[in-house]
Design a protein around this motif. Structure first.
Motif, PDB file in Angstrom:
ATOM      1  N   SER A 416       0.817  -1.219   0.000  1.00  0.00           N
ATOM      2  CA  SER A 416       0.000   0.000   0.000  1.00  0.00           C
ATOM      3  C   SER A 416       0.847   1.264   0.000  1.00  0.00           C
ATOM      4  N   ALA A 473      -1.894  -1.008 -12.917  1.00  0.00           N
ATOM      5  CA  ALA A 473      -2.398  -0.604 -11.603  1.00  0.00           C
ATOM      6  C   ALA A 473      -1.836   0.735 -11.163  1.00  0.00           C
ATOM      7  N   SER A 474      -0.593   1.027 -11.503  1.00  0.00           N
ATOM      8  CA  SER A 474       0.032   2.280 -11.093  1.00  0.00           C
ATOM      9  C   SER A 474      -0.530   3.441 -11.900  1.00  0.00           C
ATOM     10  N   GLU A 478      -1.900   7.129  -7.042  1.00  0.00           N
ATOM     11  CA  GLU A 478      -2.005   5.803  -6.448  1.00  0.00           C
ATOM     12  C   GLU A 478      -0.750   5.502  -5.613  1.00  0.00           C
ATOM     13  N   TYR A 480       2.643   3.939  -4.344  1.00  0.00           N
ATOM     14  CA  TYR A 480       3.788   3.437  -5.080  1.00  0.00           C
ATOM     15  C   TYR A 480       4.372   2.250  -4.324  1.00  0.00           C
ATOM     16  N   ALA A 484       2.834  -3.326  -6.930  1.00  0.00           N
ATOM     17  CA  ALA A 484       2.134  -2.756  -8.085  1.00  0.00           C
ATOM     18  C   ALA A 484       3.012  -2.803  -9.331  1.00  0.00           C
ATOM     19  N   ASP A 488       2.150  -4.722 -12.764  1.00  0.00           N
ATOM     20  CA  ASP A 488       2.130  -4.025 -14.053  1.00  0.00           C
ATOM     21  C   ASP A 488       2.996  -4.744 -15.071  1.00  0.00           C
TER      22      ASP A 488
END
Length: 597
Positions: A416, A473-474, A478, A480, A484, A488
């Protein structure tokens, strides 16, 4: 040594015996050398011929072979043509010849086409075992791989060894090869006459076995009890006989026993096999606990020596960890477990687990501090630690649980955007003044949350960008995280692979931008697309081709997608007819997809 041969020569025969040669290095043209070009250098090419006719599609040939009618002949272009055609994987050997034609020169490519394995058929009598799958695996012939005549001889030898391991010493394996020049495929048929299966005979036993010959024969299962008839030889029965002896020794606590079959001596006149057994029973091994009473049931459950039937330091160390977790789960959080191996005396070796339980505790309170981003329920559902309750008298606690919970919660935070999260734990004894009660505090130092400030995507064709962005997703604003980024990468490459871009690559560059914010740059190299040039179905015997064609959703012109090919395989399996469905991609450059059923 197996592999393509590189030969490039330019020759001509005239009244003046006019000729020259271009010699190419056998490893790579980049480091090879070309002989001095004399008469033909610079002459216009008036014709280009191929013998036999080359199999590449016109557009693929144009990419691989740069020579064209009307252009001037240069040795460097000939070298590139040979290298380019070899790179397609469709040729084993290429020889280039040249001869004068009017004011120009005619070029001829003499080709030796690569043959690919297209499938096999087994005919004749082949009793089970071995079954068909075992025979096919023994050939080591892989669908779609280059085929050489030597592969057939090796396959026959492997099948013969497989049959002999199963008592079929009289088996005869006769191969026949059929070439499909149009598809550059080779189909091999093995005609098998297995003959009669041999039976076991009295084994030759070496070593101080500690068992009688009658017991050994009974345990191996090679001879029927009571009537004493010898069984037929199979590979699994031979293997099970050895394993049966090891299990027999394990029941006598001889976990260091060693049983080997050093030879299977075949008597062709009597059709009997005499196994040669070399047996070392090893000492008896007694495992016990000292310092704390532990039942044999608990020892057998947590010390893997009993399950594995052998003794080594790794298994004993694993038993130490297991016993530590066991006692900690019972409330002995300070337990100390060690093991020691006593010197062997006579025929006995003792292994002792020295266990000091210490005081018994009860985890009555589990405190989590520093958590502000996630609620308590979200954290607790990922934890093994748990306070005492009606169903768990002493609670759930161990050092392994603490470590695992810290890892799980750390992963949750880092996914998260909390890249700097740190976790620690502490124990408070005699909680609230009660002897034996403890409280565990898990402290979370969340640290700052990192965010994506800007995302730049390079290397993507404009028409594909909107669809590709849906898989990423990034995005700006959002969190980092490495999770993620990994998602991606996987999603982007899956997108390209499914659309016929097997050489696609994905690179990430990140640069901090202000306080805990990052600029991301995704650079995607698409590579050249690959498309299906044609679909060939082979191997059908009883199923109608129309029924198969309905399940094959890939057609000429479609992207060469592993996802689509996998779905086709699944469709055949779900159909319930085919026990095996293979796919082969004939050309590394993606010219043709071949399906073999």
């Amino acid at each position: 040594m197996r592999g393509p041969k590189r030969i490039g020569t330019l020759e001509s025969l005239t009244s003046g015996v006019e000729r020259f040669a271009i010699c190419l290095c056998a490893v790579t043209l980049a480091t090879g050398c070309l002989a001095q070009v004399t008469q033909f250098e610079g002459r216009p090419i008036v014709d280009i011929q191929y013998s036999p006719s080359q199999p590449l599609a016109p557009q693929d040939l144009a990419k691989a072979q740069p020579l064209e009618k009307g252009m001037a002949l240069h040795e460097e272009d000939v070298a590139h043509a040979i290298d380019g055609m070899f790179a397609t994987g469709r040729f084993d050997n290429i020889a280039v010849e040249a001869e004068p034609s009017g004011n120009g020169v005619m070029i001829r490519f003499n080709l030796q086409l690569t043959q690919f394995f297209g499938g096999m058929t087994l005919n004749g009598r082949a009793p089970n075992p071995p079954n068909q799958a075992q025979i096919e695996a023994a050939t080591q012939l892989m669908l779609g791989t280059p085929f050489y005549e030597a592969d057939v001889n090796a396959a026959v030898q492997n099948i013969t060894r497989l049959f002999q391991a199963n008592g079929l010493y009289e088996a005869d394996v006769a191969p026949s090869v059929v070439h499909d020049d149009k598809a550059q495929q080779v189909y091999v048929t093995f005609r098998i006459e297995s003959g009669k299966r041999a039976k076991y005979a009295m084994p030759m036993i070496q070593g101080d076995t500690k068992l009688s010959d009658a017991t050994i024969l009974r345990v191996t299962g090679w001879r029927l009890p009571v009537i004493h008839w010898w069984r037929q030889v199979t590979d699994s029965r031979t293997h099970n006989g050895v394993q049966g002896l090891l299990k027999k020794y394990a029941k006598q606590d001889r976990y260091k026993a060693n049983v080997q079959i050093t030879d299977l001596d075949y008597d062709p006149e009597r059709r009997r096999v005499h196994p040669e057994l070399k047996i070392d029973p090893g000492p008896q091994v007694k495992i016990s606990a000292v310092g704390t009473k532990v039942s044999q049931r608990v020892l057998k459950r947590y010390v893997p020596v009993y399950d594995e039937g052998t003794v080594d330091n790794d298994l004993l160390t694993e038993g130490k960890r297991n016993l530590t977790d066991y006692f900690q789960s019972k409330g002995y959080y300070d337990v100390d477990v060690q093991f020691r191996v006593q010197e062997q005396q006579s025929d006995l070796e003792r292994i002792e687990y020295v266990i000091s339980r210490g005081e018994r505790y009860r985890l009555v309170k589990l405190i989590i501090t520093g958590d502000s981003y996630f609620d308590l329920d979200t954290l607790r559902e990922r934890m093994f630690l748990a306070p005492a309750s009606l169903f768990s008298r002493h609670g759930s606690y161990s050092e392994a649980f603490v470590k695992k919970d810290e890892e799980n919660i750390g992963l949750l935070y880092r996914a998260s955007g909390f890249r700097d999260v740190k976790l620690s734990s502490s124990i408070q004894g005699n909680y609230r003044g009660k002897q034996g009660d403890i409280a565990l505090t898990l402290h979370i130092d969340e640290g700052p949350q990192w965010f994506v400030d800007h995302l730049e995507i390079n290397g993507v064709a404009p028409e594909r960008l909107p669809e590709l962005q849906k898989t990423i997703a990034s995005a700006a604003g959002e969190p980092y995280s490495d999770v993620a980024l990994s998602m991606d990468r996987e999603n982007v490459l899956t997108y390209y692979y499914s659309h016929g871009y097997p050489a696609a690559s994905f690179n990430v560059a990140s640069q901090p931008d202000g306080a805990h914010r990052v600029n991301l740059v995704y650079t995607i190299t698409e590579g050249d697309p690959q498309y299906v040039r044609g679909v060939i179905v082979s191997g059908l015997k009883t199923t109608r081709k129309k029924m198969v064609d309905k399940k094959i959703t890939v057609k000429p012109g479609d992207p060469l997608s592993p996802v689509t090919l996998g779905n086709i395989q699944k469709a055949f399996y779900d159909y319930g007819i085919f026990s095996r469905v293979d796919e082969a991609i004939e050309n590394p450059d993606g010219d043709t997809a071949y399906k073999d059923v």
